[in-house]
Motif scaffolding. Structure first.
Motif, short mmCIF file in Angstrom:
data_model
loop_
_atom_site.label_atom_id
_atom_site.label_comp_id
_atom_site.label_asym_id
_atom_site.label_seq_id
_atom_site.Cartn_x
_atom_site.Cartn_y
_atom_site.Cartn_z
N ARG A 115 0.84 -1.21 0.00
CA ARG A 115 0.00 0.00 0.00
C ARG A 115 0.87 1.25 0.00
O ARG A 115 0.59 2.21 -0.71
N GLU A 116 1.91 1.23 0.79
CA GLU A 116 2.81 2.39 0.84
C GLU A 116 3.56 2.55 -0.49
O GLU A 116 3.66 3.66 -1.02
N TYR A 117 4.06 1.46 -1.04
CA TYR A 117 4.84 1.53 -2.27
C TYR A 117 4.00 2.02 -3.45
O TYR A 117 4.41 2.90 -4.20
N TYR A 118 2.82 1.44 -3.65
CA TYR A 118 2.00 1.79 -4.81
C TYR A 118 1.18 3.05 -4.60
O TYR A 118 0.77 3.68 -5.56
N ASP A 119 0.92 3.41 -3.36
CA ASP A 119 0.27 4.66 -2.98
C ASP A 119 -0.91 5.02 -3.89
O ASP A 119 -0.93 6.07 -4.53
N LEU A 120 -1.87 4.12 -3.94
CA LEU A 120 -3.05 4.32 -4.79
C LEU A 120 -3.81 5.59 -4.42
O LEU A 120 -4.37 6.25 -5.29
N GLU A 121 -3.83 5.94 -3.14
CA GLU A 121 -4.51 7.16 -2.70
C GLU A 121 -3.94 8.39 -3.38
O GLU A 121 -4.67 9.29 -3.78
N ALA A 122 -2.63 8.45 -3.50
CA ALA A 122 -2.00 9.61 -4.14
C ALA A 122 -2.25 9.58 -5.65
O ALA A 122 -2.54 10.61 -6.25
N PHE A 123 -2.15 8.40 -6.24
CA PHE A 123 -2.36 8.29 -7.69
C PHE A 123 -3.77 8.70 -8.06
O PHE A 123 -4.00 9.36 -9.07
N TRP A 124 -4.75 8.33 -7.23
CA TRP A 124 -6.16 8.68 -7.46
C TRP A 124 -6.58 9.80 -6.52
O TRP A 124 -7.77 9.93 -6.19
N GLY A 125 -5.64 10.63 -6.09
CA GLY A 125 -5.90 11.67 -5.11
C GLY A 125 -6.95 12.68 -5.51
O GLY A 125 -7.56 13.33 -4.65
N HIS A 126 -7.19 12.86 -6.79
CA HIS A 126 -8.19 13.82 -7.25
C HIS A 126 -9.60 13.23 -7.25
O HIS A 126 -10.56 13.92 -7.55
N ALA A 127 -9.73 11.95 -6.89
CA ALA A 127 -11.05 11.32 -6.79
C ALA A 127 -11.68 11.67 -5.45
O ALA A 127 -10.99 11.85 -4.45
N GLU A 128 -13.01 11.73 -5.43
CA GLU A 128 -13.72 12.07 -4.20
C GLU A 128 -13.71 10.88 -3.24
O GLU A 128 -13.94 9.74 -3.64
N ARG A 129 -13.44 11.16 -1.97
CA ARG A 129 -13.47 10.14 -0.92
C ARG A 129 -14.86 10.10 -0.30
O ARG A 129 -15.39 11.13 0.09
N LEU A 130 -15.42 8.91 -0.22
CA LEU A 130 -16.75 8.77 0.37
C LEU A 130 -16.63 8.60 1.87
O LEU A 130 -15.75 7.89 2.35
N PRO A 131 -17.53 9.23 2.62
CA PRO A 131 -17.56 8.97 4.06
C PRO A 131 -18.08 7.55 4.30
O PRO A 131 -18.93 7.06 3.55
N LEU A 132 -17.55 6.91 5.30
CA LEU A 132 -17.95 5.54 5.61
C LEU A 132 -18.90 5.57 6.81
O LEU A 132 -18.52 6.02 7.88
#
Length: 140
Positions: A115-132
């Protein structure tokens, strides 16, 4: 962003029925991951920034056994509640990064190193995060 009656942020763009179903599936997968103590659970709405899927569910598992248990919990929840099986899956044998592809929703269950290496959150950082709904605002 608009808040609902519980103070949680909500998406202010109306969803089509297909997007609404995809969103509820994504949240179901996230909750199934939470049931197996998945860490740092994140649901991204990627429909506006990618044609790959409508939503990504990203979860950390802290051992190969836990990654597999989270994945199995997600598969069972999708099948039980939505009668859906993944179109394809990858990485279950290795257990360090398991991908479940439901077409409109793709889940990624990763060990912390991946997760740290591929850092999908940063790559898709412009996508909206849904509240859980199952997390307090301080957890999300």
């Amino acid at each position: 962003m608009v808040s609902n009656s519980s103070g949680q942020p909500t998406i202010n763009t109306p969803l089509s029925p297909a997007q609404d179903l995809a969103q509820t599936l994504a949240l179901c997968l996230a909750e199934a991951a939470d049931d197996r103590k998945g860490g740092d659970i994140l649901v991204l709405q990627v429909a506006d920034v990618s044609f790959i899927a409508d939503y990504f569910v990203i979860v950390t598992g802290f051992s190969r056994t836990q990654v597999r248990a989270i994945t199995e919990s997600m598969e069972k929840a999708a099948e039980d509640h939505y009668h859906r099986l993944p179109v394809r899956q990858e990485g279950k044998a290795e257990g360090t990064w398991v991908l479940l592809d439901y077409g409109d929703v793709i889940s990624h269950v990763l060990m912390p190193e991946q997760r740290e290496y591929y850092d999908l959150e940063a790559f898709w950082g412009h996508a909206e995060r849904l509240p859980l709904p199952f997390q307090s605002p301080s957890e999300g």
